[in-house]
Design a protein around this motif. Structure first.
Motif, PDB file in Angstrom:
ATOM      1  N   MET A   1       0.828  -1.192   0.000  1.00 60.88           N
ATOM      2  CA  MET A   1       0.000   0.000   0.000  1.00 60.88           C
ATOM      3  C   MET A   1       0.868   1.249   0.000  1.00 60.88           C
ATOM      4  O   MET A   1       0.578   2.186  -0.714  1.00 60.88           O
ATOM      5  CB  MET A   1      -0.926  -0.041   1.225  1.00 60.88           C
ATOM      6  CG  MET A   1      -1.839   1.142   1.313  1.00 60.88           C
ATOM      7  SD  MET A   1      -2.989   1.123  -0.044  1.00 60.88           S
ATOM      8  CE  MET A   1      -4.091   2.365   0.425  1.00 60.88           C
ATOM      9  N   ASN A   2       1.911   1.259   0.825  1.00 58.84           N
ATOM     10  CA  ASN A   2       2.811   2.413   0.861  1.00 58.84           C
ATOM     11  C   ASN A   2       3.431   2.660  -0.506  1.00 58.84           C
ATOM     12  O   ASN A   2       3.537   3.811  -0.952  1.00 58.84           O
ATOM     13  CB  ASN A   2       3.915   2.213   1.900  1.00 58.84           C
ATOM     14  CG  ASN A   2       3.417   2.430   3.310  1.00 58.84           C
ATOM     15  OD1 ASN A   2       2.358   3.006   3.515  1.00 58.84           O
ATOM     16  ND2 ASN A   2       4.172   1.961   4.276  1.00 58.84           N
ATOM     17  N   THR A   3       3.850   1.586  -1.190  1.00 61.72           N
ATOM     18  CA  THR A   3       4.458   1.717  -2.513  1.00 61.72           C
ATOM     19  C   THR A   3       3.481   2.345  -3.485  1.00 61.72           C
ATOM     20  O   THR A   3       3.834   3.235  -4.263  1.00 61.72           O
ATOM     21  CB  THR A   3       4.897   0.331  -3.039  1.00 61.72           C
ATOM     22  OG1 THR A   3       5.734  -0.276  -2.068  1.00 61.72           O
ATOM     23  CG2 THR A   3       5.626   0.446  -4.348  1.00 61.72           C
ATOM     24  N   PHE A   4       2.227   1.889  -3.432  1.00 60.93           N
ATOM     25  CA  PHE A   4       1.186   2.425  -4.314  1.00 60.93           C
ATOM     26  C   PHE A   4       0.969   3.916  -4.055  1.00 60.93           C
ATOM     27  O   PHE A   4       0.946   4.723  -4.988  1.00 60.93           O
ATOM     28  CB  PHE A   4      -0.110   1.635  -4.111  1.00 60.93           C
ATOM     29  CG  PHE A   4      -1.264   2.153  -4.915  1.00 60.93           C
ATOM     30  CD1 PHE A   4      -1.321   1.932  -6.281  1.00 60.93           C
ATOM     31  CD2 PHE A   4      -2.289   2.848  -4.301  1.00 60.93           C
ATOM     32  CE1 PHE A   4      -2.377   2.409  -7.031  1.00 60.93           C
ATOM     33  CE2 PHE A   4      -3.359   3.324  -5.044  1.00 60.93           C
ATOM     34  CZ  PHE A   4      -3.401   3.102  -6.407  1.00 60.93           C
ATOM     35  N   LEU A   5       0.805   4.277  -2.778  1.00 60.39           N
ATOM     36  CA  LEU A   5       0.562   5.679  -2.439  1.00 60.39           C
ATOM     37  C   LEU A   5       1.770   6.559  -2.775  1.00 60.39           C
ATOM     38  O   LEU A   5       1.604   7.678  -3.278  1.00 60.39           O
ATOM     39  CB  LEU A   5       0.199   5.819  -0.959  1.00 60.39           C
ATOM     40  CG  LEU A   5      -1.196   5.332  -0.595  1.00 60.39           C
ATOM     41  CD1 LEU A   5      -1.411   5.434   0.911  1.00 60.39           C
ATOM     42  CD2 LEU A   5      -2.266   6.109  -1.323  1.00 60.39           C
TER      43      LEU A   5
END
Length: 134
Positions: A1-5
């Protein structure tokens, strides 16, 4: 999720830098607030010009439920992202992309069940109406 954001943040940062460089190149001297006003205003109007004809066509052909679905689906996406980002910021939970996916799938499945039930009810009503017309 962090990578996506962070990927989304990188894209927004690149766009922000690009628009700031245009502002500097043409010596427009717009403030950051004025640039947000102009760019988001133009972006919003572009969406209106794209989406309004689609919704008009759907409404003319009695597909109001499709319009409702598009609107609610958009709100579900925004809400699930807001919840996950809120959990990250407030440290009240774990920000997880899978939570977003499962939430959206939940809506899609429940909407499918709703649409099937609605279709059956409309079909039964249509049968009774056609029998009554004889």
């Amino acid at each position: 999720m962090n990578t996506f954001l962070y990927g989304i943040i990188d894209i927004i940062t690149e766009l922000h830098t690009y628009f700031l460089s245009l502002n500097d190149s043409y010596e427009a001297n717009f403030t950051d607030k004025e640039l947000h006003f102009l760019i988001i205003g133009v972006f919003g109007m572009a969406l209106v010009l794209l989406i309004h004809p689609l919704f008009t066509i759907l409404a003319k052909h009695d597909h109001v439920l499709a319009i409702t679905w598009i609107y609610v689906f958009t709100l579900v996406i925004l809400t699930t992202f807001a919840i996950e980002i809120g959990q990250k910021v407030t440290k009240t939970g774990v920000m997880d992309f899978e939570d977003i996916v499962f939430g959206v799938w939940g809506f899609l499945l429940m909407f499918l069940i709703f649409a099937l039930i609605r279709g059956v009810i409309k079909g039964i009503i249509g049968l009774f109406k056609s029998r009554r017309d004889y």
